[in-house]
Design a protein around this motif. Structure first.
Motif, PDB file in Angstrom:
ATOM      1  N   LYS A   7       0.816  -1.213   0.000  1.00  0.00           N
ATOM      2  CA  LYS A   7       0.000   0.000   0.000  1.00  0.00           C
ATOM      3  C   LYS A   7       0.848   1.262   0.000  1.00  0.00           C
ATOM      4  N   ALA A   8       2.013   1.197   0.625  1.00  0.00           N
ATOM      5  CA  ALA A   8       2.924   2.339   0.670  1.00  0.00           C
ATOM      6  C   ALA A   8       4.337   1.821   0.858  1.00  0.00           C
ATOM      7  N   ALA A   9       5.302   2.523   0.264  1.00  0.00           N
ATOM      8  CA  ALA A   9       6.712   2.138   0.376  1.00  0.00           C
ATOM      9  C   ALA A   9       7.536   3.390   0.622  1.00  0.00           C
ATOM     10  N   HIS A  10       8.212   3.427   1.747  1.00  0.00           N
ATOM     11  CA  HIS A  10       9.007   4.596   2.130  1.00  0.00           C
ATOM     12  C   HIS A  10      10.487   4.238   2.072  1.00  0.00           C
ATOM     13  N   ALA A  11      11.201   4.821   1.121  1.00  0.00           N
ATOM     14  CA  ALA A  11      12.636   4.609   0.978  1.00  0.00           C
ATOM     15  C   ALA A  11      13.360   5.656   1.809  1.00  0.00           C
ATOM     16  N   LEU A  12      14.000   5.228   2.874  1.00  0.00           N
ATOM     17  CA  LEU A  12      14.737   6.124   3.746  1.00  0.00           C
ATOM     18  C   LEU A  12      16.217   6.123   3.362  1.00  0.00           C
ATOM     19  N   SER A  13      16.948   7.074   3.903  1.00  0.00           N
ATOM     20  CA  SER A  13      18.394   7.083   3.689  1.00  0.00           C
ATOM     21  C   SER A  13      19.023   5.904   4.427  1.00  0.00           C
ATOM     22  N   ASP A  14      20.153   5.423   3.909  1.00  0.00           N
ATOM     23  CA  ASP A  14      20.849   4.319   4.545  1.00  0.00           C
ATOM     24  C   ASP A  14      21.217   4.705   5.981  1.00  0.00           C
ATOM     25  N   HIS A  15      20.875   3.861   6.940  1.00  0.00           N
ATOM     26  CA  HIS A  15      21.157   4.062   8.367  1.00  0.00           C
ATOM     27  C   HIS A  15      20.346   5.201   8.986  1.00  0.00           C
ATOM     28  N   GLN A  16      19.312   5.692   8.328  1.00  0.00           N
ATOM     29  CA  GLN A  16      18.568   6.841   8.842  1.00  0.00           C
ATOM     30  C   GLN A  16      17.976   6.545  10.222  1.00  0.00           C
ATOM     31  N   PRO A  17      18.172   7.437  11.187  1.00  0.00           N
ATOM     32  CA  PRO A  17      17.565   7.228  12.515  1.00  0.00           C
ATOM     33  C   PRO A  17      16.046   7.174  12.422  1.00  0.00           C
ATOM     34  N   LEU A  18      15.457   6.279  13.200  1.00  0.00           N
ATOM     35  CA  LEU A  18      14.005   6.114  13.204  1.00  0.00           C
ATOM     36  C   LEU A  18      13.452   6.855  14.415  1.00  0.00           C
ATOM     37  N   SER A  19      13.239   8.144  14.240  1.00  0.00           N
ATOM     38  CA  SER A  19      12.786   8.990  15.343  1.00  0.00           C
ATOM     39  C   SER A  19      11.349   8.652  15.724  1.00  0.00           C
ATOM     40  N   ASP A  20      10.972   9.071  16.922  1.00  0.00           N
ATOM     41  CA  ASP A  20       9.596   8.866  17.367  1.00  0.00           C
ATOM     42  C   ASP A  20       8.622   9.547  16.416  1.00  0.00           C
ATOM     43  N   ALA A  21       8.980  10.747  15.951  1.00  0.00           N
ATOM     44  CA  ALA A  21       8.085  11.491  15.058  1.00  0.00           C
ATOM     45  C   ALA A  21       7.899  10.757  13.732  1.00  0.00           C
ATOM     46  N   LEU A  22       8.998  10.254  13.170  1.00  0.00           N
ATOM     47  CA  LEU A  22       8.916   9.525  11.904  1.00  0.00           C
ATOM     48  C   LEU A  22       8.072   8.273  12.053  1.00  0.00           C
ATOM     49  N   MET A  23       8.316   7.512  13.110  1.00  0.00           N
ATOM     50  CA  MET A  23       7.580   6.271  13.293  1.00  0.00           C
ATOM     51  C   MET A  23       6.107   6.529  13.605  1.00  0.00           C
ATOM     52  N   SER A  24       5.820   7.567  14.376  1.00  0.00           N
ATOM     53  CA  SER A  24       4.421   7.889  14.668  1.00  0.00           C
ATOM     54  C   SER A  24       3.675   8.222  13.377  1.00  0.00           C
ATOM     55  N   ARG A  25       4.357   8.943  12.492  1.00  0.00           N
ATOM     56  CA  ARG A  25       3.732   9.309  11.215  1.00  0.00           C
ATOM     57  C   ARG A  25       3.449   8.065  10.369  1.00  0.00           C
ATOM     58  N   MET A  26       4.403   7.138  10.328  1.00  0.00           N
ATOM     59  CA  MET A  26       4.191   5.944   9.514  1.00  0.00           C
ATOM     60  C   MET A  26       3.145   5.021  10.127  1.00  0.00           C
ATOM     61  N   LEU A  27       3.133   4.928  11.431  1.00  0.00           N
ATOM     62  CA  LEU A  27       2.120   4.088  12.080  1.00  0.00           C
ATOM     63  C   LEU A  27       0.715   4.652  11.869  1.00  0.00           C
ATOM     64  N   ARG A  28       0.582   5.990  11.893  1.00  0.00           N
ATOM     65  CA  ARG A  28      -0.731   6.600  11.612  1.00  0.00           C
ATOM     66  C   ARG A  28      -1.151   6.325  10.177  1.00  0.00           C
ATOM     67  N   GLU A  29      -0.194   6.454   9.245  1.00  0.00           N
ATOM     68  CA  GLU A  29      -0.502   6.197   7.837  1.00  0.00           C
ATOM     69  C   GLU A  29      -0.924   4.742   7.636  1.00  0.00           C
ATOM     70  N   ALA A  30      -0.216   3.822   8.303  1.00  0.00           N
ATOM     71  CA  ALA A  30      -0.564   2.405   8.174  1.00  0.00           C
ATOM     72  C   ALA A  30      -1.959   2.135   8.713  1.00  0.00           C
ATOM     73  N   LYS A  31      -2.317   2.776   9.812  1.00  0.00           N
ATOM     74  CA  LYS A  31      -3.657   2.586  10.377  1.00  0.00           C
ATOM     75  C   LYS A  31      -4.721   3.085   9.413  1.00  0.00           C
ATOM     76  N   THR A  32      -4.464   4.223   8.776  1.00  0.00           N
ATOM     77  CA  THR A  32      -5.400   4.769   7.794  1.00  0.00           C
ATOM     78  C   THR A  32      -5.564   3.818   6.610  1.00  0.00           C
ATOM     79  N   LEU A  33      -4.459   3.194   6.193  1.00  0.00           N
ATOM     80  CA  LEU A  33      -4.473   2.291   5.039  1.00  0.00           C
ATOM     81  C   LEU A  33      -4.944   0.886   5.404  1.00  0.00           C
ATOM     82  N   GLY A  34      -5.076   0.604   6.689  1.00  0.00           N
ATOM     83  CA  GLY A  34      -5.397  -0.758   7.116  1.00  0.00           C
ATOM     84  C   GLY A  34      -4.266  -1.712   6.812  1.00  0.00           C
ATOM     85  N   ALA A  35      -3.021  -1.242   7.005  1.00  0.00           N
ATOM     86  CA  ALA A  35      -1.847  -2.012   6.594  1.00  0.00           C
ATOM     87  C   ALA A  35      -0.951  -2.351   7.777  1.00  0.00           C
TER      88      ALA A  35
END
Length: 326
Positions: free
Chosen positions: A255-283
């Motif tokens: 449903k969605a594919a996010h290409a991050l930079s190599d070794h990119q830190p997974l901040s709380d803000a980034l992960m919260s955004r992706m988890l919200r998007e996944a919930k919206t997509l039912g993914a």
């Protein structure tokens, strides 16, 4: 940093404009390799490196070799620079205590399979490993490091991308010219599916002066059915699109594919955004093993990991070389 597309096209104007800088980079690598005598540490050193700038499959290759040596009762320790980590070392990685911000994600992943040492000074790291009982050193990403004698050097390459436009950074993807680097190699390990292996053999095979071993990365069963599963995938590896292609091959509904930079830190803000998007997509959120070790511990239960392992088509030539060393 994502690899520029022009690195993997026939050389054009941009490559030509950048080629003087590539010549300087290659000269710097050559000077570094020529400086001083390499040291021995009393046990064989197997270097797993590349001449490309990242994204070739060194970490799965190191894991595969560590597991193969361990199955024979040989204590192999990994020595790595700990890219992206804050520790200078040498320090042995402790999965329970260390975080990826300290050791780098690759070191934390490798530590699940073999004793792993982070050391900016590779020679000091190797000596520490030998002092702790290492019978073999697996030197991760140390092909251009001049401090240690390499008893066996394996250059890992992505069979689909090969050596790109064969130009040196920033004109192309290489740390040093192909001919210069492969003159020091004992094996080339080409990783990719069958069709990519055929292309690589046709375009690069005649230029390679050492044996070529073929391998491919295959996903391990996760215990959860992937066929038809709606997923939001993210990957901060050298070539994220390879992970997304693997998910499609497993039948996942991407449903969605996010290409991050190599070794990119997974901040709380980034992960919260992706988890919200996944919930919206039912993914279901899905990522790689290397990315998973960078996740905040509280979020790991919410993210599915799809591990891959290197499968080598014919271990015979490598096994013979290992037998001669050990």
């Amino acid at each position: 940093m994502r690899a520029p597309a022009f690195w993997y096209r026939p050389p054009g104007l941009l490559s030509a404009l950048l080629s003087p800088f590539g010549a300087l980079y290659a000269a710097g690598t050559a000077r570094r390799l020529a400086g001083g005598a390499r040291e021995r540490v009393g046990v064989p050193v197997i270097c797993i490196g590349n001449i490309n700038a990242g994204g070739t499959g060194k970490t799965p290759s190191a894991i595969a070799l560590a597991m193969r040596l361990s199955s024979r009762g040989i204590a192999a320790h990994v020595v790595t620079r700990g890219h992206g980590g804050s520790l200078e070392g040498p320090v042995r990685v402790d999965e329970r205590r260390h975080r990826a911000a300290e050791t780098g994600d690759e070191a934390l992943l490798l530590a699940a399979f073999a004793p792993t040492w982070v050391a900016k000074d590779r020679l000091a790291g190797a000596r520490a490993a030998v002092g702790a009982g290492a019978q073999v050193i697996l030197l991760d990403d140390g092909f251009q490091n001049p401090s240690l004698t390499h008893d066996l050097s394996i250059v890992v390459v992505d069979a689909a991308r090969g050596f790109g436009n064969r130009r040196v950074l920033p004109s192309g993807p290489l740390r040093e010219p192909v001919e210069t680097g492969l003159a020091r190699a004992d094996f080339v390990l080409a990783i990719g599916p069958d069709e990519a292996q055929v292309r690589f053999a046709g375009t690069e095979g005649r230029h390679i002066p050492c044996p070529v071993v073929q391998g491919r990365l295959e996903p391990l069963p996760t215990g959860l059915p992937m066929d038809g599963l709606p997923v939001l995938a993210f990957a901060g590896i050298g070539h994220p699109e390879k992970f997304f292609a693997t998910l499609r091959e497993l039948g996942a509904d991407l449903k969605a594919a996010h290409a991050l930079s190599d070794h990119q830190p997974l901040s709380d803000a980034l992960m919260s955004r992706m988890l919200r998007e996944a919930k919206t997509l039912g993914a279901q959120v899905v990522t790689t093993e290397k990315d998973a070790v960078r996740l905040p511990p509280a979020l790991r239960p919410q993210v599915m990991t799809v591990p891959v392992r290197l499968q080598v088509a014919d271990w015979g030539p490598l096994d013979e070389a290992l037998a001669r060393l050990l």
